[in-house]
Every structure is written in structure tokens, then in C-alpha cells.
Motif scaffolding. Structure first.
Motif, PDB file in Angstrom:
ATOM      1  N   GLY A  69      -3.156  -2.128   7.839  1.00  0.00           N
ATOM      2  CA  GLY A  69      -3.849  -3.587   7.463  1.00  0.00           C
ATOM      3  C   GLY A  69      -4.944  -3.492   8.397  1.00  0.00           C
ATOM      4  N   ARG A 104       6.004  -4.508  13.080  1.00  0.00           N
ATOM      5  CA  ARG A 104       4.548  -4.684  13.099  1.00  0.00           C
ATOM      6  C   ARG A 104       4.135  -6.080  13.625  1.00  0.00           C
ATOM      7  N   ASP A 140       0.164   5.029   8.315  1.00  0.00           N
ATOM      8  CA  ASP A 140       0.786   4.881  10.009  1.00  0.00           C
ATOM      9  C   ASP A 140       1.553   5.762  10.102  1.00  0.00           C
ATOM     10  N   LYS A 187       0.795  -1.555   0.029  1.00  0.00           N
ATOM     11  CA  LYS A 187       0.042  -0.413   0.093  1.00  0.00           C
ATOM     12  C   LYS A 187       0.833   1.527   0.101  1.00  0.00           C
ATOM     13  N   ARG A 193      -9.639 -11.605   8.758  1.00  0.00           N
ATOM     14  CA  ARG A 193     -10.232 -10.746   7.590  1.00  0.00           C
ATOM     15  C   ARG A 193     -10.417 -10.602   6.505  1.00  0.00           C
ATOM     16  N   ARG A 226      -5.800   1.513  17.944  1.00  0.00           N
ATOM     17  CA  ARG A 226      -7.167   2.137  16.755  1.00  0.00           C
ATOM     18  C   ARG A 226      -7.687   3.370  16.958  1.00  0.00           C
TER      19      ARG A 226
END
Ligand code: S3P
Length: 170
Positions: free
Chosen positions: A83, A121, A37, A18, A139, A61
Motif C-alpha cells: 500500500g 502489518r 511484499d 491486490k 493517502r 521503503r
């Protein structure tokens, strides 16, 4: 508002490219590339692993939702999201109303090759391989709200970007 195409929002699992595709796409369009991010890290003054450590995933979040919504008030932006930014319904609705949403997909093997060793990550800590398969399963429908989906398998970021542009201009 009202014009979805004023911004492009890239969604998809970690390691689908991305950020790289977003930068390329922005350059092609003369838009401003923003990496969600990075914007969160700048806003909070701490790294992604530090934020997970200090605030937990839900604290991260909350920050992510705030920065996402603030960023998409602008226009001429290509926003590469994290993501998990799609997990909250409110975020999905902000993305869909303020941008044209593109989902990037990749195989588990490609994802692991790109991010398997990445210490930045936190959701992959303690066994990247298993974690990637689990997240892909959890997901599997999370990115389906996109306006268009592009498979990145065996494509360079330039090819993916060109494919997105064809849809965007079409
Ligand atoms: C996450 C993806 C990361 C980052 C955080 C959580 C996720 O972004 O936001 O580590 O939940 O999938 P990338 O997709 O850019 O790796």
C-alpha cells in the motif's frame, strides 16, 4: 520498454485485495504473479514486521524501491504492490513507465474487516481502526496516478479481475 501494457501493476491501500486479484488476473492472462511484499521478504530474509523493526519504515521503503524497480524490468508480470509503495515519486514513475497501473479502492469498513486483526502489518499496530482512517486520509490522493481505478466494494476478486481485464483488453 515503451510498452506500458507489458506488465500490470496493482496499487491501493492495504486490504483492497491486490494480492488475491493479482493472482487471479495473472492466471487469466498467463502472466507471472508477483507479490512485492513477498519478494521483499525473500530478498531480505526477514518478515515485514522484522524489517520495520530492524530498519525503520524508511529502511523498508529503500528495500521496497529496489525490489520494485528490479521486478518491473521483466515483462508478462502482474505485480501486487504494498500500500505504501506509491509514496515515493520515483516509484510512481517506475510503475507508470514499466506497467499499466490499476488502483483498487475499498471502504474503510471493508479494509478493517480484511486486515484489522493482521499482525503482519506494522503500520496498523496500536489501533488498527484509527490507523486505517488516518492512512486513508493521508493517502487520499496517492493512488490517483493510476491508469484505471476499480472500486472493489461488494465485488468478488473474480469480478474485480474480470473488470480489470475488460479495461486492459479494451
Ligand atoms: C504497507 C502495506 C503493506 C506492506 C507494509 C506497508 C503500507 O502491504 O508493504 O506493511 O504502507 O500501506 P499491503 O498493502 O499488501 O498490506
Amino acid at each position: 520498454m515503451g510498452n506500458k501494457r507489458k506488465n500490470i501493476v496493482l496499487i491501493g491501500m492495504m486490504g483492497t485485495g491486490k494480492s488475491t486479484v493479482g493472482a487471479h488476473l495473472a492466471e487469466q492472462l498467463g502472466y507471472c504473479p508477483i507479490d512485492l511484499d513477498l519478494a521483499i521478504v525473500q530478498e531480505a530474509g526477514a518478515s515485514i514486521p522484522e524489517l520495520f523493526e530492524q530498519r525503520g519504515e524508511s529502511g523498508f521503503r529503500d528495500l521496497e524501491s529496489g525490489v520494485l524497480e528490479a521486478t518491473l524490468q521483466g515483462e508478462g508480470i502482474v505485480l501486487a504492490t504494498g500500500g505504501g509503495a506509491v509514496l515515493r515519486e520515483h516509484n510512481r514513475s517506475v510503475m507508470s513507465s514499466c506497467g499499466w497501473v490499476v488502483a483498487l479502492t475499498a471502504t474503510a469498513e471493508d479494509i478493517l474487516q480484511r486486515v484489522g486483526e493482521d499482525k503482519n502489518r506494522p503500520l496498523l499496530a496500536g489501533g488498527a481502526k484509527e490507523r486505517v482512517y488516518t492512512l486513508l486520509e493521508e493517502r487520499k490522493h496517492a493512488y490517483e496516478f493510476a491508469d484505471v481505478t476499480v472500486d472493489t466494494t461488494d465485488k468478488s476478486p473474480e469480478q474485480v479481475s474480470a473488470e480489470i481485464l475488460t479495461h486492459y483488453r479494451g
